[in-house]
Design a protein around this motif. Structure first.
Motif, PDB file in Angstrom:
ATOM      1  N   UNK A  20       0.824  -1.211   0.000  1.00  0.00           N
ATOM      2  CA  UNK A  20       0.000   0.000   0.000  1.00  0.00           C
ATOM      3  C   UNK A  20       0.858   1.260   0.000  1.00  0.00           C
ATOM      4  N   UNK A  21       2.005   1.161   0.690  1.00  0.00           N
ATOM      5  CA  UNK A  21       2.909   2.317   0.693  1.00  0.00           C
ATOM      6  C   UNK A  21       3.360   2.636  -0.731  1.00  0.00           C
ATOM      7  N   UNK A  22       3.437   1.602  -1.575  1.00  0.00           N
ATOM      8  CA  UNK A  22       3.861   1.822  -2.961  1.00  0.00           C
ATOM      9  C   UNK A  22       2.670   2.138  -3.849  1.00  0.00           C
ATOM     10  N   UNK A  23       1.547   2.429  -3.244  1.00  0.00           N
ATOM     11  CA  UNK A  23       0.403   2.852  -4.040  1.00  0.00           C
ATOM     12  C   UNK A  23      -0.639   1.782  -4.243  1.00  0.00           C
ATOM     13  N   UNK A  24      -0.416   0.618  -3.637  1.00  0.00           N
ATOM     14  CA  UNK A  24      -1.431  -0.416  -3.738  1.00  0.00           C
ATOM     15  C   UNK A  24      -0.978  -1.565  -4.618  1.00  0.00           C
ATOM     16  N   UNK A  25      -1.900  -2.485  -4.827  1.00  0.00           N
ATOM     17  CA  UNK A  25      -1.548  -3.670  -5.594  1.00  0.00           C
ATOM     18  C   UNK A  25      -1.749  -3.363  -7.088  1.00  0.00           C
ATOM     19  N   UNK A  26      -0.733  -3.735  -7.874  1.00  0.00           N
ATOM     20  CA  UNK A  26      -0.782  -3.432  -9.304  1.00  0.00           C
ATOM     21  C   UNK A  26      -1.605  -4.479 -10.032  1.00  0.00           C
ATOM     22  N   UNK A  27      -2.424  -4.027 -10.961  1.00  0.00           N
ATOM     23  CA  UNK A  27      -3.212  -4.946 -11.780  1.00  0.00           C
ATOM     24  C   UNK A  27      -2.528  -5.090 -13.141  1.00  0.00           C
ATOM     25  N   UNK A  28      -2.939  -6.083 -13.934  1.00  0.00           N
ATOM     26  CA  UNK A  28      -2.285  -6.291 -15.242  1.00  0.00           C
ATOM     27  C   UNK A  28      -2.302  -5.033 -16.115  1.00  0.00           C
ATOM     28  N   UNK A  29      -3.357  -4.225 -15.987  1.00  0.00           N
ATOM     29  CA  UNK A  29      -3.431  -3.037 -16.838  1.00  0.00           C
ATOM     30  C   UNK A  29      -2.580  -1.874 -16.305  1.00  0.00           C
ATOM     31  N   UNK A  30      -1.819  -2.127 -15.256  1.00  0.00           N
ATOM     32  CA  UNK A  30      -0.921  -1.090 -14.743  1.00  0.00           C
ATOM     33  C   UNK A  30      -1.555  -0.208 -13.690  1.00  0.00           C
ATOM     34  N   UNK A  31      -2.878  -0.261 -13.536  1.00  0.00           N
ATOM     35  CA  UNK A  31      -3.534   0.550 -12.491  1.00  0.00           C
ATOM     36  C   UNK A  31      -3.266  -0.070 -11.131  1.00  0.00           C
ATOM     37  N   UNK A  32      -3.477   0.738 -10.100  1.00  0.00           N
ATOM     38  CA  UNK A  32      -3.254   0.220  -8.754  1.00  0.00           C
ATOM     39  C   UNK A  32      -4.521   0.332  -7.906  1.00  0.00           C
ATOM     40  N   UNK A  33      -4.711  -0.667  -7.058  1.00  0.00           N
ATOM     41  CA  UNK A  33      -5.871  -0.624  -6.154  1.00  0.00           C
ATOM     42  C   UNK A  33      -5.389  -0.854  -4.728  1.00  0.00           C
ATOM     43  N   UNK A  34      -6.115  -0.273  -3.769  1.00  0.00           N
ATOM     44  CA  UNK A  34      -5.708  -0.517  -2.374  1.00  0.00           C
ATOM     45  C   UNK A  34      -5.763  -2.009  -2.060  1.00  0.00           C
ATOM     46  N   UNK A  35      -4.953  -2.403  -1.118  1.00  0.00           N
ATOM     47  CA  UNK A  35      -4.778  -3.812  -0.817  1.00  0.00           C
ATOM     48  C   UNK A  35      -5.219  -4.005   0.636  1.00  0.00           C
ATOM     49  N   UNK A  36      -5.952  -5.065   0.888  1.00  0.00           N
ATOM     50  CA  UNK A  36      -6.482  -5.215   2.240  1.00  0.00           C
ATOM     51  C   UNK A  36      -6.355  -6.659   2.713  1.00  0.00           C
ATOM     52  N   UNK A  37      -6.026  -6.798   3.990  1.00  0.00           N
ATOM     53  CA  UNK A  37      -5.910  -8.125   4.594  1.00  0.00           C
ATOM     54  C   UNK A  37      -7.085  -8.330   5.546  1.00  0.00           C
ATOM     55  N   UNK A  38      -7.835  -9.400   5.329  1.00  0.00           N
ATOM     56  CA  UNK A  38      -8.943  -9.725   6.243  1.00  0.00           C
ATOM     57  C   UNK A  38      -8.470 -10.864   7.147  1.00  0.00           C
ATOM     58  N   UNK A  39      -8.465 -10.621   8.467  1.00  0.00           N
ATOM     59  CA  UNK A  39      -7.884 -11.596   9.383  1.00  0.00           C
ATOM     60  C   UNK A  39      -8.980 -12.288  10.195  1.00  0.00           C
ATOM     61  N   UNK A  40      -8.910 -13.610  10.275  1.00  0.00           N
ATOM     62  CA  UNK A  40      -9.822 -14.356  11.143  1.00  0.00           C
ATOM     63  C   UNK A  40      -8.994 -15.253  12.061  1.00  0.00           C
ATOM     64  N   UNK A  41      -9.608 -15.652  13.162  1.00  0.00           N
ATOM     65  CA  UNK A  41      -8.911 -16.412  14.200  1.00  0.00           C
ATOM     66  C   UNK A  41      -9.525 -17.804  14.298  1.00  0.00           C
TER      67      UNK A  41
END
Lengths: 256, 379, 285, 249, 326
Positions: free
Chosen positions: B59-80
Motif C-alpha cells: 500500500x505504501x507503494x500505491x497499492x496492488x498493481x493490476x495487469x493493466x498497470x492501475x493500482x488498487x488498495x490492498x487489504x488483509x482480512x484476518x480471522x482467528x
C-alpha cells in the motif's frame, strides 16, 4: 375403628449428641383431628419430618394403615398415605397454583415421562386437571388457578399447601402450623376447611401453636416435651394437666 | 500485543485515507486465518504481523498493481481459528464466503488445516498454508499451496546432521500429541530407519498444554539417550529443555520449533539446542539478510520462519495479481502453471502437482550467545 | 526417580495448594465457589511480567505489587459482582463467578494475547542436589514460600483481629454480627486475602510454567479437585490435596503415560467422592 | 465492672412502640409495645410462635419493620445495621446459643470483646466472666462445640458479657436445657440482676422469668396482650390463658 | 404467552424463508445455530428446569458425534442406524452421570461434569484404536434421504431445522407433562417434591438421560454436517459456551435457548469490530443477566412491559417482594 390409622411407637431420633425424639408413642384414630402440641424445641417438627421420611429415624415404628414406613423415602411414605404441609411454606413458588396441585396428583397420573413421549396423555391430563380444580374450589382458590403461587397472599398460600397435600389422596394429612400468621377470620376459614376434610374421611394430625384453635377443633391432643410424650387426652384433660402447664409456663423455683 | 495491531490498523487506516482520492475503488482483499488465541497464539501473532506488514508495504507503494498497470488498495482480512478445527472451519467459510477475497493464507495448525481443505477446494480459491502435516498435500486437492518445506525435507536434514555430523546413535524421540508433533515423529522415525538404519531408543508423547516435563525428562535420562529429539511446539519444547537441564541431562536437544519464540521462552536453556527450520534470520544469503534488516528496523526484533513464509506468500499473490488480475480462478490457474518464483525463503515451485512449493531448510544450533548458527543448509 | 518426580511434583503442588486455600477461604466466609479464582493467579503473573520484564523494576518491588493488585481486584469484584448474589441460589452464584472467569481471562487475552511469556527465575543459579535428588532453586523458593505463607496465615487467623473476624464469619455469619463484626466488610477483605494468596501462587508459578492468559481455568479446576480431595472447606485439606495432585500428576506422567495425567486426576476425584465424600480431612462447620 | 449500667432517668434505654413486622408474607407482629429502663430486668414472655424472637430481630434490625418505632437511648434505630447496634452497647445471647463451635472457649470469649472492648480491658473482663462461670475457666481450651448444652449457654452469656453491654438481650436461654441446667441459668440471671444490669429476657418459661424480673410484657399471636410488674403478673390467670388457650374470663 | 405470538411467528417464518438467500457462510452459521440450539435445549432441561448444573455437555456432544461418525465411516452404517445408536450410547452415559447428580449438586456437580467432559475428550484423543486420536475422523457422509440430497447445505439446513422443531415439540411436551412439572418442583424444593410423592431419584436420572440423548442427537447432526471430527472441537470451552447460551437466552425457557444460541453464535459475526472482545462481552452479559434479568434476554420484553405498565399505573413493579435480612 379399633386399630389406629397411624401407629407410632418408640420413635427415636438423635442429632449428633442431641436427642430430639426419645421414644415417642402416638396413635391417631381414623376420622379424627388429632392435635400435637408442645413448647419450642419439644420435637414436633422432628416428629413430622421423621414420620414423613424427610429424615430417617434412629429407631422405632411408624405404621400407617398396617404398613411400617419407618426409614422409607418421602415419596414412598406419601404413596403409603401420608401427606403433609410445611411450617415455613414450601410451595413451588415459581409454578402456577394449578401446577402446584397437579404436582400433588403426580403419583396418580402415571409416571408421566412415558406418556409425555408417546404423546397420549391428553385425556388423562384433562381428568387430573378437573380433579385439581375441584380441590382448589374446596379451599376457595379456584379463581387463582393460573396465578404464580409465590404471588398469592400468605393465607392463600397456606390453603394452597393444603390443597396440594390433599391432591396426593392421603389417608392422613399432617399439617405443620397451618394457622401461623393468620388473622381470626382466616383462622375460622381454615378450621371450617379442616372440618370438611375430616368429614370426607381424611384423618388430620394438626401441629399448631394457636392453642385456642387446637383446643376447640381437636378430638384428641398429644403433648410433647423434650422429645417425649408428657400427656395425651381430650382438650379439657390437657388444659388441666399439671405436666402440660409446667411444660408451657415453667415451674416456680421458690414456691411463693 | 494488541496495541501493536491497533497501531497497524491505524497506520493502514491513515494510509488508506491518504490514498483515497487516487483509489476510490473497492480494495483487493486477501484473507488470513491464524491462531490468535489459545495455544499457538505465539505463531499466530507473528503471522499476522508479517502478513500485515507485507500488505502495508504494498500500500505504501500505491497499492496492488493490476495487469493493466492501475493500482488498487490492498487489504488483509484476518480471522482467528483458536487452533480448533470447528472454529477454523467457520473462519475459513467466512473468508471463502466473502467473494471479494481472491486468495487466502492459513491455517497454520495442521489439525485445523486438514478439515478446511475441502472448503477451499469447493470454492476454488488459492490457499497458502504453513502447516507441515504430510496428508494435507497428498489427498489431491488442487487449490492448496504449501509455502514451507515439508517434514520430509527438514527431518531429513535433522537426521543427517544428528547421525552424520554429530555421530549420535542413541536417540530418544518425544513429540506433542497433535498433528504437527505426530507427523514430525512419523517422518523422523521413518527417515532414521530408512536412511540411517537406526531406531529411537525410546519414544514418548505428551499433551499440548502440559506444564511439568519432569516425567518426560526423567524417562529420557533413564533411557540413557545422548540426543533428545522433540517434535512439537515452542512452549512445551522450552519447558522440556529446562527440565532436562535441571535434571542434569548432558546430551543434545534437537527441536523442530527452535525459532526465536522458543528462544524467548527458553532463554539460556536454549544454548546448544539444535533444530531444523525452514528459514532462519541468520541464513547467510543476500535476500535473507535484506529481509532480516528491514524486519529488524520495523519490529526491533528477529523475524521467525513464519514471518518469511507469510511475507513471501503475500508477495507471491501480489505478483500473480499483477499478471492475471484479482480473480480466484485466474490466480489458481496462473499459479498452477508457474514453474518458479523467487522469494526470501528460497525458490518456490508453485506448479508442483501436490502443492508442496518449496523444499528449503536449514539446521541451526544456538551458540553461547544464543545466536542460531546455521550448521547445514538445504535448498 | 520416584523421589525426584515426587519432589518436582511438590513444587507445582504447592501452587495448586495455595490456589485451593484461597478458594476454600472464599467458600468458608461467603459460601461462594469462585470459578474466577484462577484468574487472580493470572493477574498476578501479568502484573509481575509487566513490572519486572517490561518496565524492568526490581523483584523486591514487583512481588508485593503483583500480590497487591489481584487482592485489590478481588476486593473490587466482591463489592461489585459477588455481594449482590451472596445467599442466592447456588446456581446463580456459580453462574456469576463463571461469568467473572470469562471476563477476567478474556481481558487478559485481549491485553496480552494468548501466547506464553517467559518469566525469569526468582532466584538464579544451578539446581541443587540434595540426597541425589536434583532440586531447582525455584522449587525450593516455592516450597519455602508455601510453608512461610501457611504459617503466616495460621498466625493471621489465630492472632490478629482480622483473622478472628474472618474465622467468626466462616463459622456463623449471623452470630458474627451479634459480636459487632461487620460481616460484609470481612467477606470483602476475605476475598482480597484469598485473591492475594492466589497472587502469590501466580508469582511462584510464573517462572516455572510461563505466563499466559489461558492458565486460569485449568489451574482452578486442578485446585478445585485438590480442595475436594482434601475435604472441601478444610484448609489443611486444601494444602495436602494440592500437594497430592501435584505429585500424582508427575508419577502418572512417568509410570503410566503423560496422556492420562488429567484422566487420573479426575479419576481420583471420582474415587474420593464415591469412597470418602467428606475428603481426606473432613471439614466440620 | 462487668456491665455498665446507665440510668437515664425517665427516658427508657429501649423503647419499642407499636411495632409491626411482616415476615415472609406473614404479619408476624402488630402492636408490640415494650419498654426497658436503665437498670431494669424486663421479661418478654409468651408461648412459642407468639413473636418473641421476631421482636428481638426487629430490635436488632435483622428484619425490616413494617411500621412502628424502636428507640435505643432515645435515638431511632431505623437503618442502623445489626453490628453497629451491637457496638453501641446491645449485647445478645442468641436463641440456640450459637457458639462458634470450631473455636475454643477462650476464643469465643475473645470474639465477644473483639469489636467492643479495648484490648487492655478484655482480660480483666474475662476474669470476671470466669468468676461468674467457673466451668468455662475449667474448659477454657476446649472447643466450644464439645461443651454440653448448658455449658454452651453459659459460654454464650459470657461471650455477650465480654462486650460490656449496656443492654443485654437473652433469647430463650433455657430452651432445650435439662431442668437442672434451667435452674442454674436462672440462678445466674438473678445474680446478674443484683448487679443492676439492664436486661431484656425473652423466655417461654413464664413463671421462672416472672419470679426474677422487675417488669414483664406478655405477647400472644404477635401482639402485646399484657404488661406490668412481674410480681403482679405471676398470679394473673391471663398469663396461663395466653399460653394454653384457656378461656380468658 | 399469546402476546408473543406475532414475534414467534415472525421468527419461525424468517427461519423458513430467509436461509436459501443467505451466503454460504451465513448459511453455515445458521446451521450451527440450529445444532447449538438443540444442545442448549438439552442443557436447559437439566439446568434450566431441573436446576442441576452441567459443565460437561460437550462430553455428550462428543459421544454422540463420534459414535455416529465412527459407525458410518468405519462400519458403513447408514445415518438412520448410526444416529439412533449414538443417541442410545449418550443416553447410557447420561445414566452414568445421573447417579452422581443424585448425591451432588451445585459446585460439586459442576466439577463432576467438568471431569466427565474432560475424560470424554481425553479418551477421544488417546483411545486411538477407537477414535483415530488427534487425526480425527474424516469423510463422514451426509445422511441419505430418498429424493433429497443433504449434501446441499440449504437442504441440510432444513433437515436440522425440522430436527429442531421436533426437539422443541418434544421439550414442550416434556415440560408440560407430569415429568416436567416434577422436575420443576424438584428444582424449587426437593423435599417438598418428595413429600408430594415425586420420586426424586428417578426424575433426576431420567432428566439426565433425556438431556444426554438430545445432546447426542445434536452431536450426530453435527458430525454428519461438518464431516470431520477432531477431539479439539469438544473442549470445556464448548460446554461453557452452551452454558452461556442458556443463561443469556433465558434458563427454563425453550424460546430462550434458541434465542441464546442465535445471539451468542451470530452476533459476534455481525459485529466484527467487536470480535476480539466478544467473549468478554458475553461474560459481562452473563453477569448482568444473573444480577438484573434472571429470565434472560427472552424475558426482556415482558420485564420492560411490566416496568412500563407499573410506571403508568404508578405502582411498584410486580417483582416478588424480598425480605431484606441485613
Amino acid at each position: 375403628m379399633t386399630t389406629p390409622l397411624l401407629h407410632v411407637a418408640d420413635l427415636t431420633k438423635n442429632f449428633g449428641g442431641l436427642t430430639a425424639l426419645a421414644g415417642v408413642h402416638i396413635e391417631v384414630r381414623s376420622g379424627t383431628i388429632h392435635g400435637l402440641i408442645g413448647p419450642n424445641g419439644s420435637g414436633k417438627s422432628t416428629f413430622i419430618n421423621t414420620v414423613t421420611g424427610v429424615i430417617p429415624p434412629n429407631s422405632g415404628q411408624i405404621v400407617i394403615d398396617g404398613r411400617n414406613v419407618a426409614g422409607l423415602r418421602p415419596n414412598i411414605v406419601n404413596a403409603a398415605g401420608i401427606a403433609r404441609t410445611f411450617q415455613n411454606l414450601r410451595l413451588f413458588k415459581a409454578m402456577s397454583v394449578l401446577d402446584n396441585v397437579l404436582i400433588g396428583e403426580h403419583r396418580h397420573m402415571g409416571y408421566g415421562l412415558g406418556s409425555a413421549l408417546t404423546m397420549r396423555n391428553g385425556e388423562a391430563e384433562r381428568h387430573v386437571k378437573d380433579v385439581a380444580m375441584g380441590l382448589l374450589a374446596d379451599v376457595g382458590l379456584a379463581h387463582r388457578a393460573e396465578a404464580i403461587s409465590g404471588s398469592l397472599p400468605y393465607g392463600e398460600q397456606r390453603l394452597l399447601e393444603i390443597a396440594r397435600a390433599l391432591a396426593t389422596q392421603p389417608k392422613l394429612l399432617m399439617l405443620d402450623e397451618p394457622l401461623a400468621g393468620m388473622n381470626p377470620t382466616e383462622m375460622d376459614r381454615v378450621v371450617a376447611i379442616l372440618r370438611r376434610i375430616v368429614a370426607r374421611g381424611v384423618t388430620i394430625l394438626l401441629v399448631e401453636h394457636a392453642v385456642r384453635v387446637v383446643m376447640s377443633v381437636c378430638d384428641r391432643i398429644s403433648v410433647l416435651n423434650f422429645g417425649r410424650n408428657i400427656a395425651e387426652g381430650s382438650p379439657q384433660e390437657i388444659q388441666g394437666n399439671e405436666d402440660v402447664v409446667v411444660a408451657y409456663l415453667g415451674r416456680r423455683r421458690h414456691v411463693a | 500485543m494488541k496495541r501493536r495491531n491497533f497501531l497497524s490498523y491505524l497506520t493502514a487506516g491513515l494510509l488508506a485515507l491518504a490514498y483515497l482520492p487516487a483509489s476510490a475503488q473497492e480494495p483487493v482483499r486477501i484473507g488470513l486465518d491464524a491462531v490468535l488465541t489459545g495455544p499457538g497464539a505465539n505463531n499466530g501473532e507473528r503471522i499476522r504481523e508479517a502478513a500485515q506488514w507485507a500488505v502495508d508495504l504494498i500500500n505504501e507503494k500505491g497499492g496492488v498493481a493490476l495487469p493493466d498497470g492501475s493500482k488498487r488498495p490492498f487489504e488483509l482480512v484476518v480471522v482467528d481459528d483458536q487452533a480448533k478445527p470447528d472454529v477454523g472451519l467457520s473462519a475459513i467459510r467466512r473468508l471463502v464466503g466473502d467473494k471479494s477475497i481472491v486468495a487466502f493464507m492459513g491455517p497454520d495448525w495442521s489439525s485445523v488445516t486438514y478439515p478446511t481443505l475441502f472448503v477451499g477446494a469447493e470454492a476454488g480459491i488459492p490457499q497458502f498454508t504453513s502447516s507441515v502435516a504430510q496428508r494435507i498435500t497428498q489427498e489431491g486437492h488442487k487449490h492448496i499451496f504449501r509455502a514451507r518445506s515439508t517434514d520430509t525435507d527438514w527431518m531429513g536434514a535433522l537426521a543427517d546432521y544428528l547421525v552424520k555430523q554429530e555421530g549420535k546413535k542413541k536417540l530418544g524421540v518425544t513429540y506433542a500429541n497433535n498433528e504437527f508433533g505426530r507427523s514430525g515423529r512419523d517422518v523422523f522415525v521413518r527417515i532414521l530407519k530408512e536412511a540411517h538404519g537406526l531406531d529411537p531408543v525410546v519414544e514418548l508423547s505428551y499433551a499440548v498444554g502440559d506444564k511439568d516435563f519432569t516425567s518426560v525428562a526423567g524417562r529420557m535420562i533413564q533411557s540413557g539417550v545422548d540426543v533428545v529429539v522433540n517434535l512439537g511446539n515452542q512452549p512445551e519444547g522450552a519447558l522440556l529443555v529446562k527440565d532436562l537441564n535441571n535434571l542434569g541431562f548432558t546430551g543434545l536437544f534437537a527441536f523442530n520449533s527452535a525459532d526465536s519464540i522458543f528462544l524467548d521462552l527458553a532463554k539460556s536453556n536454549a544454548e546448544g539446542v539444535v533444530g531444523p527450520l525452514s528459514w532462519v534470520h541468520t541464513k547467510p544469503d543476500d535476500k535473507s539478510k535484506a529481509f532480516n534488516e528491514a524486519f529488524q528496523k520495523r519490529f526491533k526484533r528477529d523475524p521467525i520462519g513464519h514471518s518469511v513464509i507469510y511475507f513471501d506468500a503475500v508477495n507471491m499473490i501480489v505478483d500473480a495479481i499483477g499478471k492475471v488480475g484479482p480473480s480466484r480462478e485466474a490466480l489458481l490457474k496462473y499459479l498452477k502453471s508457474l514453474d518458479t518464483w523467487a522469494g526470501v525463503q528460497g525458490t518456490y515451485h508453485p506448479s508442483a502437482p501436490t502443492g508442496d512449493m518449496i523444499h528449503a531448510s536449514v539446521v541451526i544450533r544456538y551458540n553461547k550467545d544464543l545466536v542460531p548458527e546455521v550448521v547445514s543448509v538445504r535448498d | 526417580m520416584f523421589f525426584q518426580l515426587a519432589t518436582s511434583g511438590i513444587a507445582t503442588g504447592c501452587a495448586y495448594a495455595l490456589i485451593a486455600l484461597g478458594f476454600v477461604m472464599i467458600w468458608n466466609t461467603a459460601s461462594v465457589v469462585n470459578f474466577a479464582q484462577g484468574e487472580f493467579v493470572v493477574i498476578a503473573m501479568f502484573v509481575a511480567l509487566t513490572c519486572h520484564v517490561t518496565l524492568g523494576w526490581p523483584l523486591w518491588l514487583v512481588l508485593p505489587i503483583a500480590v497487591l493488585i489481584p487482592a485489590l481486584v478481588g476486593y473490587a469484584t466482591e463489592r461489585v459482582v459477588i455481594r449482590p448474589v451472596i445467599g442466592a441460589a447456588e446456581m446463580t452464584v456459580v453462574t456469576v463467578t463463571i461469568g467473572l472467569q470469562i471476563v477476567l481471562s478474556d481481558a487478559a487475552k485481549i491485553i496480552y494475547g494468548g501466547q506464553p511469556y517467559s518469566f525469569p527465575p526468582l532466584i538464579e543459579g544451578r539446581p541443587l542436589s540434595i540426597l541425589g535428588i536434583v532440586v531447582p532453586r525455584q522449587s525450593l523458593v516455592v516450597i519455602a514460600s508455601m510453608v512461610v505463607l501457611a504459617v503466616g496465615l495460621h498466625f493471621l487467623s489465630q492472632k490478629t483481629s482480622f483473622g478472628k473476624r474472618l474465622r467468626a464469619v466462616s463459622q456463623d455469619r449471623e452470630t458474627a454480627k451479634l459480636m459487632g463484626i461487620d460481616v460484609n466488610r470481612t467477606i470483602a477483605e476475605g476475598f482480597a486475602l484469598s485473591a492475594g494468596i492466589a497472587g502469590v501462587a501466580g508469582v511462584l508459578l510464573a517462572p516455572i510454567i510461563y505466563v499466559s492468559a489461558g492458565l486460569g481455568l485449568p489451574l482452578l479446576i486442578k485446585s478445585f479437585i485438590a480442595a475436594i480431595i482434601g475435604g472441601f472447606g478444610s484448609y489443611i485439606g486444601a494444602l495436602i490435596g494440592g500437594l497430592l495432585i501435584g505429585v500424582l500428576d508427575n508419577l502418572v506422567g512417568f509410570y503410566i503415560s503423560s496422556h492420562y495425567r488429567e484422566v487420573f486426576t479426575f479419576l481420583v476425584l471420582i474415587l474420593v467422592l464415591l469412597v470418602r465424600p467428606q475428603g481426606l480431612f473432613p471439614h466440620h462447620r | 465492672m462487668l456491665l455498665e449500667s446507665t440510668n437515664i432517668s425517665g427516658t427508657p434505654l429501649l423503647d419499642v412502640h407499636d411495632l409491626a413486622v411482616n415476615f415472609g408474607g406473614i404479619r408476624a407482629l402488630k402492636n408490640v409495645h415494650l419498654e426497658v429502663k436503665g437498670g431494669e430486668f424486663v421479661a418478654l414472655i409468651g408461648a412459642n410462635g407468639a413473636g418473641k424472637t421476631t421482636t428481638l430481630k426487629a430490635i436488632l434490625n435483622a428484619v425490616t419493620k413494617a411500621s412502628g418505632e424502636i428507640r435505643y437511648r432515645g435515638q431511632p434505630t431505623t437503618g442502623i445495621p445489626t453490628h453497629h447496634l451491637v457496638r453501641m452497647g446491645i449485647g445478645v445471647v442468641p436463641e440456640g446459643r450459637r457458639v462458634f463451635a470450631a473455636s475454643s472457649v477462650v476464643e469465643n470469649l475473645e470474639l465477644g470483646a473483639l469489636e467492643r472492648t479495648p484490648k487492655g480491658e478484655a482480660s480483666a473482663i474475662m476474669a470476671s466472666v470466669f468468676d461468674l462461670f467457673p466451668v468455662l475457666k475449667e474448659r477454657r481450651g476446649q472447643m466450644a462445640g464439645s461443651l454440653s448444652g448448658g455449658e454452651q449457654q453459659m459460654l454464650a452469656m459470657g461471650r455477650a458479657l465480654m462486650g460490656r453491654p449496656e443492654l443485654l438481650l437473652l433469647d430463650e436461654p433455657s430452651m432445650g436445657l435439662a431442668p437442672k441446667f434451667v435452674d442454674r441459668i436462672f440462678e445466674i440471671l438473678s445474680d446478674l440482676r443484683k448487679t443492676k444490669t439492664t436486661i431484656l429476657l425473652i423466655e417461654q418459661n413464664a413463671l421462672m422469668s416472672l419470679e426474677i424480673a422487675d417488669k414483664a410484657f406478655v405477647i400472644e399471636q404477635g401482639r402485646t396482650v399484657l404488661s406490668g410488674r412481674a410480681s403482679d403478673l405471676i398470679d394473673d390467670p391471663k398469663v396461663a390463658g395466653a399460653y394454653l388457650g384457656r378461656p380468658e374470663e | 404467552m399469546s402476546r408473543h405470538h406475532p414475534f414467534y411467528l415472525a421468527a419461525i417464518l424468517a427461519a423458513i424463508v430467509i436461509p436459501p438467500f443467505l451466503s454460504d457462510y451465513s448459511l453455515h452459521l445458521v446451521i450451527m445455530v440450529v445444532i447449538f440450539a438443540i444442545l442448549t435445549l438439552s442443557l436447559n432441561l437439566i439446568s434450566g428446569y431441573g436446576g442441576l448444573i452441567s459443565l460437561g455437555h460437550a462430553g455428550f456432544f462428543l459421544i454422540g458425534s463420534y459414535t455416529s461418525a465412527l459407525l458410518s465411516v468405519y462400519q458403513g452404517w447408514p445415518f438412520w442406524l448410526s444416529m439412533p445408536t449414538a443417541i442410545l450410547l449418550t443416553a447410557t452415559s447420561g445414566l452414568l452421570l445421573g447417579f452422581p447428580a443424585l448425591r451432588w449438586t451445585g459446585h460439586f456437580l459442576a466439577v463432576i461434569t467438568i471431569a466427565f467432559g474432560s475424560i470424554a475428550q481425553l479418551l477421544s484423543v488417546n483411545w486411538v484404536f477407537l477414535t483415530n486420536g488427534i487425526d480425527g475422523v474424516s469423510s463422514i457422509p451426509r445422511p441419505p434421504l430418498p429424493g433429497i440430497s443433504l449434501t446441499s447445505n440449504v437442504n441440510y439446513y432444513y433437515f436440522v431445522l425440522i430436527c429442531l422443531a421436533f426437539i422443541v415439540y418434544l421439550m414442550m411436551r416434556l415440560v408440560a407433562s407430569g415429568f416436567g412439572r416434577a422436575l420443576r418442583a424438584i428444582k424449587d424444593d426437593e423435599t417438598a417434591a418428595a413429600c408430594m410423592g415425586i420420586d426424586v431419584a428417578v426424575t433426576k436420572v431420567s432428566a439426565f438421560v433425556i438431556s444426554a440423548a438430545i445432546a447426542g442427537f445434536a452431536g450426530a447432526l453435527y458430525a454428519h454436517y461438518i464431516r470431520f471430527l477432531n477431539p479439539d472441537s469438544f473442549s470445556l470451552d464448548v460446554s461453557i459456551r452452551i452454558f452461556m447460551m442458556m443463561i443469556i437466552g433465558g434458563t427454563g425457557s425453550i424460546a430462550g435457548s434458541i434465542l441464546g444460541s442465535f445471539v451468542v453464535y451470530v452476533l459476534p459475526e455481525v459485529l466484527r469490530p467487536l470480535q476480539d472482545y466478544y467473549y468478554l462481552i458475553w461474560g459481562v452479559i452473563v453477569i448482568l443477566v444473573m444480577l438484573f434479568l434472571p429470565g434472560g434476554l427472552i424475558s426482556l420484553g415482558s420485564v420492560l412491559r411490566a416496568k412500563m405498565a407499573a410506571r403508568r399505573d404508578k405502582l411498584d413493579p410486580q417483582v416478588g417482594s424480598t425480605e431484606t435480612l441485613s
